[in-house]
Design a protein around this motif. Structure first.
Motif, PDB file in Angstrom:
ATOM      1  N   SER A  17       0.819  -1.215   0.000  1.00 18.92           N
ATOM      2  CA  SER A  17       0.000   0.000   0.000  1.00 18.92           C
ATOM      3  C   SER A  17       0.853   1.267   0.000  1.00 18.92           C
ATOM      4  CB  SER A  17      -0.927  -0.007   1.220  1.00 18.92           C
ATOM      5  OG  SER A  17      -1.630   1.212   1.326  1.00 18.92           O
ATOM      6  N   GLN A  21       1.481   3.814  -3.397  1.00 18.51           N
ATOM      7  CA  GLN A  21       1.131   5.227  -3.291  1.00 18.51           C
ATOM      8  C   GLN A  21       2.361   6.120  -3.445  1.00 18.51           C
ATOM      9  OE1 GLN A  21      -2.238   6.192  -0.311  1.00 18.51           O
ATOM     10  NE2 GLN A  21      -1.467   4.215   0.382  1.00 18.51           N
ATOM     11  N   SER A 159       0.824   8.696   9.228  1.00 22.57           N
ATOM     12  CA  SER A 159       0.091   9.966   9.169  1.00 22.57           C
ATOM     13  C   SER A 159       0.122  10.699  10.506  1.00 22.57           C
ATOM     14  CB  SER A 159      -1.351   9.725   8.726  1.00 22.57           C
ATOM     15  OG  SER A 159      -2.028   8.857   9.611  1.00 22.57           O
ATOM     16  N   ASN A 209     -11.762   3.514   7.823  1.00 22.67           N
ATOM     17  CA  ASN A 209     -11.271   4.600   6.980  1.00 22.67           C
ATOM     18  C   ASN A 209     -10.197   4.207   5.972  1.00 22.67           C
ATOM     19  OD1 ASN A 209     -12.904   6.556   8.296  1.00 22.67           O
ATOM     20  ND2 ASN A 209     -11.436   6.670   9.968  1.00 22.67           N
ATOM     21  N   PHE A 210      -9.400   3.202   6.264  1.00 22.17           N
ATOM     22  CA  PHE A 210      -8.252   2.874   5.422  1.00 22.17           C
ATOM     23  C   PHE A 210      -8.337   1.453   4.884  1.00 22.17           C
ATOM     24  CE2 PHE A 210      -6.202   6.281   7.980  1.00 22.17           C
ATOM     25  CZ  PHE A 210      -5.698   7.049   6.945  1.00 22.17           C
ATOM     26  N   THR A 273      -6.254   9.784   4.232  1.00 21.31           N
ATOM     27  CA  THR A 273      -5.497   9.026   3.238  1.00 21.31           C
ATOM     28  C   THR A 273      -4.018   9.182   3.562  1.00 21.31           C
ATOM     29  OG1 THR A 273      -5.036  10.747   1.597  1.00 21.31           O
ATOM     30  CG2 THR A 273      -7.236   9.742   1.544  1.00 21.31           C
ATOM     31  N   LEU A 275      -1.590   9.758   1.098  1.00 26.52           N
ATOM     32  CA  LEU A 275      -0.837  10.412   0.034  1.00 26.52           C
ATOM     33  C   LEU A 275      -0.032  11.607   0.536  1.00 26.52           C
ATOM     34  CD1 LEU A 275      -3.215  10.339  -3.063  1.00 26.52           C
ATOM     35  CD2 LEU A 275      -0.975   9.251  -2.837  1.00 26.52           C
ATOM     36  N   GLU A 292      -3.178  16.075  -2.448  1.00 24.11           N
ATOM     37  CA  GLU A 292      -4.430  15.540  -1.924  1.00 24.11           C
ATOM     38  C   GLU A 292      -5.514  16.599  -1.984  1.00 24.11           C
ATOM     39  OE1 GLU A 292      -6.856  13.516  -1.424  1.00 24.11           O
ATOM     40  OE2 GLU A 292      -5.553  12.151  -0.322  1.00 24.11           O
TER      41      GLU A 292
END
Length: 395
Positions: A17, A21, A159, A209-210, A273, A275, A292
């Motif tokens: 993942s 990305q 994140s 969410n992910f 996200t 990104l 984003e």
């Protein structure tokens, strides 16, 4: 590297993942980046397609043979019309470590698990900036990784930690009172401990969410992932464990916060996200344009915060104790969890047994038997914990 040269990027775990990305960010900014090397696992087809598209001079895989991967790349190159592309190919359990040590400007470590430690150290040894998504390598090898890293050489890609790094720009280190790490609460937020006994592996893999891999998604359901993130924050930012806390924020718009000693709290916001933190890891300290979609301020929204239910989800409190203990305790916590997660998905234990196993293994651990300042010592503790977790699960 000259001011006009493109940044050379090495991607470890390129087929996962984070890696895919990362390549997406590279594709969106071809004037800024070039791919120096990619390293993947067993998905030779996707790895070969990535290689044929980005034409890095070095391609590696953890499994298979050189002949298999070379053949897959040749086939993908024919499909892509890049038949003159013939990279150096490495295959084997040490391939990612070899790749990480080769010349590059940025190494994005998107490998999952403790196997990311040696590649992390190799990247730091090469002098490249390390965009770190493999939290386990820092958690299990804390003292070693911190000693190997030059100031500012590690840029967090998680994140939450990217958010903290951004918020810390707002004040001096001595002005920081507390780090606040946000948590979605996972798919079982609001459930009691009794209700969690009936949780199935299928339900644990549905993150609100992910879309992530099996281990990290399960870790988000148990909140082990949040416990690991508290330890990671302690090691990354050199803030004591008792000044780092977690709060449940289901929407995951606020990724984390820094509380300063004047009472001000600085938060970093964005869509849930990866990104933006990946892009910032590749371009640090610069920000890339249009990575984003920003929050739409024309739409009404409610952002909720809840205290963490430590009775139902004891993984975070256990991680705080482990982080305070230091040494090889974090390595033991992580290793026992990886074994227990596999057992849960194999039907060999229940959901609550995951953290129960971690707790039991941690309680049996004698840090004096292992050297936290050597790779061999850390990996010995990791191996001991895996064997001990298997014994606990076997009953």
């Amino acid at each position: 590297m000259s001011s006009n040269a493109r940044t050379r990027v090495t991607l470890l775990g390129s087929t996962g993942s984070i890696g895919t990305q990362g390549l997406q960010v590279v594709s969106a900014h071809p004037e800024r980046f070039t791919v120096a090397a990619i390293s993947g696992g067993s998905n030779h087809r996707l790895l070969a397609q990535q290689a044929a598209h980005y034409t890095p001079p070095l391609v590696a895989a953890a499994t298979g043979t050189v002949e298999e991967l070379t053949g897959a790349i040749a086939a993908a190159a024919r499909e892509a019309g890049t038949t003159d592309y013939v990279p150096e190919v490495l295959v084997g359990p040490d391939a990612a470590t070899e790749v990480a040590g080769r010349p590059s400007d940025v190494v994005l470590n998107g490998i999952t698990g403790a196997i990311g430690l040696r590649p992390t150290l190799a990247a730091l040894g090469s002098g490249a900036r390390l965009a770190l998504a493999n939290k386990e390598s820092l958690i299990i090898g804390g003292p070693i990784v911190r000693e190997a890293a030059a100031p500012g050489q590690i840029v967090p890609v998680d994140s939450e930690h990217s958010a903290i790094a951004q918020a810390l720009r707002s004040g001096r280190r001595e002005e920081v009172r507390k780090l606040v790490v946000t948590a979605s609460g996972g798919p079982f937020r609001g459930m009691s401990r009794a209700e969690l006994r009936e949780v199935t592996p299928e339900a644990a893999l549905v993150h609100p969410n992910f879309a992530m891999g099996r281990v990290i998604t399960t870790n988000s359901a148990t909140l082990v992932n949040k416990g690991l993130e508290l330890i990671e924050a302690h090691l990354l930012f050199d803030v004591p464990m008792d000044r780092i806390e977690a709060v449940v924020h289901p929407q995951q718009i606020i990724h984390s916060m820094v509380e300063f000693h004047d009472g001000a709290v600085v938060a970093q916001l964005g869509l849930p996200t990866m990104l933006a933190p990946i892009a910032l890891g590749l371009s640090w300290p610069d920000r890339l344009a249009d990575v984003e979609t920003p929050v739409d301020w024309t739409q009404a929204a409610d952002w909720r915060f809840e205290p963490l239910n430590h009775e139902a989800f004891p993984a975070v409190r256990l991680a705080q104790q482990v982080g305070e203990a230091g040494g090889t305790h974090p390595a033991v916590y992580n290793a026992a969890n990886e074994v227990a997660v596999d057992a849960f998905h194999d039907g060999a234990c229940g959901f609550l047994d995951i953290v129960g196993t971690i707790s039991e293994v941690v309680s049996r651990h004698d840090d004096a038997n292992f050297d936290a300042h050597t790779v061999e010592g850390v990996l010995a503790a990791d191996e001991w914990a895996r064997a001990e977790a298997a014994a606990v699960l076997a009953g």
